[in-house]
Design a protein around this motif. Structure first.
Motif, mmCIF file in Angstrom:
data_model
loop_
_atom_site.group_PDB
_atom_site.id
_atom_site.type_symbol
_atom_site.label_atom_id
_atom_site.label_comp_id
_atom_site.label_asym_id
_atom_site.label_seq_id
_atom_site.Cartn_x
_atom_site.Cartn_y
_atom_site.Cartn_z
ATOM 1 N N VAL A 1 0.896 -1.095 -0.276
ATOM 2 C CA VAL A 1 -0.178 -0.002 -0.625
ATOM 3 C C VAL A 1 0.878 1.284 -0.006
ATOM 4 O O VAL A 1 2.348 1.280 0.863
ATOM 5 N N ALA A 2 0.629 2.582 -0.850
ATOM 6 C CA ALA A 2 1.438 3.720 -0.778
ATOM 7 C C ALA A 2 1.227 4.377 0.718
ATOM 8 O O ALA A 2 0.192 3.806 1.212
ATOM 9 N N THR B 1 4.566 9.183 -8.346
ATOM 10 C CA THR B 1 4.708 9.583 -9.754
ATOM 11 C C THR B 1 5.663 9.052 -10.618
ATOM 12 O O THR B 1 6.048 9.338 -11.613
ATOM 13 N N GLY B 2 5.726 8.691 -9.735
ATOM 14 C CA GLY B 2 7.230 6.727 -10.147
ATOM 15 C C GLY B 2 8.899 7.919 -9.925
ATOM 16 O O GLY B 2 9.913 7.517 -10.733
ATOM 17 N N VAL B 3 9.203 8.947 -9.445
ATOM 18 C CA VAL B 3 10.145 10.123 -9.190
ATOM 19 C C VAL B 3 10.999 9.030 -8.567
ATOM 20 O O VAL B 3 10.684 8.923 -7.027
ATOM 21 N N THR B 4 12.733 8.161 -8.630
ATOM 22 C CA THR B 4 13.149 8.617 -7.925
ATOM 23 C C THR B 4 14.020 9.209 -6.684
ATOM 24 O O THR B 4 14.180 9.971 -7.558
ATOM 25 N N CYS B 5 13.662 9.501 -5.207
ATOM 26 C CA CYS B 5 14.295 10.518 -4.315
ATOM 27 C C CYS B 5 14.768 9.661 -3.219
ATOM 28 O O CYS B 5 15.179 8.706 -3.332
ATOM 29 N N SER B 6 15.714 10.950 -2.447
ATOM 30 C CA SER B 6 16.112 10.101 -1.648
ATOM 31 C C SER B 6 17.132 10.891 -1.227
ATOM 32 O O SER B 6 16.687 12.684 -0.886
ATOM 33 N N THR B 7 17.516 10.668 -0.096
ATOM 34 C CA THR B 7 17.619 12.047 1.563
ATOM 35 C C THR B 7 18.860 11.907 1.978
ATOM 36 O O THR B 7 19.685 10.649 1.472
ATOM 37 N N GLY B 8 19.842 12.560 2.615
ATOM 38 C CA GLY B 8 20.795 13.245 3.361
ATOM 39 C C GLY B 8 21.207 11.781 4.395
ATOM 40 O O GLY B 8 19.579 11.554 4.466
ATOM 41 N N PRO B 9 22.054 11.958 5.166
ATOM 42 C CA PRO B 9 21.782 11.389 6.122
ATOM 43 C C PRO B 9 20.488 12.109 7.566
ATOM 44 O O PRO B 9 20.638 12.788 7.545
ATOM 45 N N LEU B 10 19.519 10.929 8.419
ATOM 46 C CA LEU B 10 18.791 11.654 9.074
ATOM 47 C C LEU B 10 18.745 10.155 10.017
ATOM 48 O O LEU B 10 19.429 9.833 10.312
ATOM 49 N N PRO B 11 18.920 11.392 11.380
ATOM 50 C CA PRO B 11 18.227 10.993 12.405
ATOM 51 C C PRO B 11 17.321 10.122 13.042
ATOM 52 O O PRO B 11 16.221 10.278 11.889
ATOM 53 N N MET C 1 5.659 5.029 -3.432
ATOM 54 C CA MET C 1 5.444 3.411 -3.269
ATOM 55 C C MET C 1 6.074 2.268 -3.312
ATOM 56 O O MET C 1 5.344 0.752 -3.179
ATOM 57 N N ARG C 2 7.491 2.144 -2.996
ATOM 58 C CA ARG C 2 8.523 1.766 -3.149
ATOM 59 C C ARG C 2 9.299 2.154 -2.510
ATOM 60 O O ARG C 2 9.949 3.408 -2.409
#
Length: 88
Positions: free
Chosen positions: A34-35, A53-63, A72-73
């Motif tokens: 489930v999203a 929307t199918g876009v690949t996203c990423s973060t820097g280091p998170l606490p 969705m993934r």
């Protein structure tokens, strides 16, 4: 894409309280059942995800903490955070 979006027709809306939680296992090939619209990570690190929307996203280091995202993934590649809960 077979990911379900149960809150789109809910009167709660996408900015309301969570209606469900799921354990997230990062994968490069398998969508979440489930999203989700937020994650809680208990082990600090990075997160990489595929948006609704199918876009690949990423973060820097998170606490450790809770972060909003429309996903969705959660990708295995680029995700070093662990003990992840997804919020619907």
């Amino acid at each position: 894409m077979s990911t379900d979006f149960p809150f789109r027709t809910s009167s709660i809306g996408s900015s309301g309280p969570a209606i469900q939680s799921i354990v997230v296992t990062p994968s490069n090939t398998v969508d979440l059942p489930v999203a989700i619209r937020a994650v809680t990570i208990n082990t600090p690190g990075t997160i990489s995800w595929i948006s609704w929307t199918g876009v690949t996203c990423s973060t820097g280091p998170l606490p450790a903490g809770t972060y909003t995202m429309a996903a969705m993934r959660i990708r295995a590649t680029g995700t070093t955070a662990a003990d992840i809960t997804g919020w619907v």
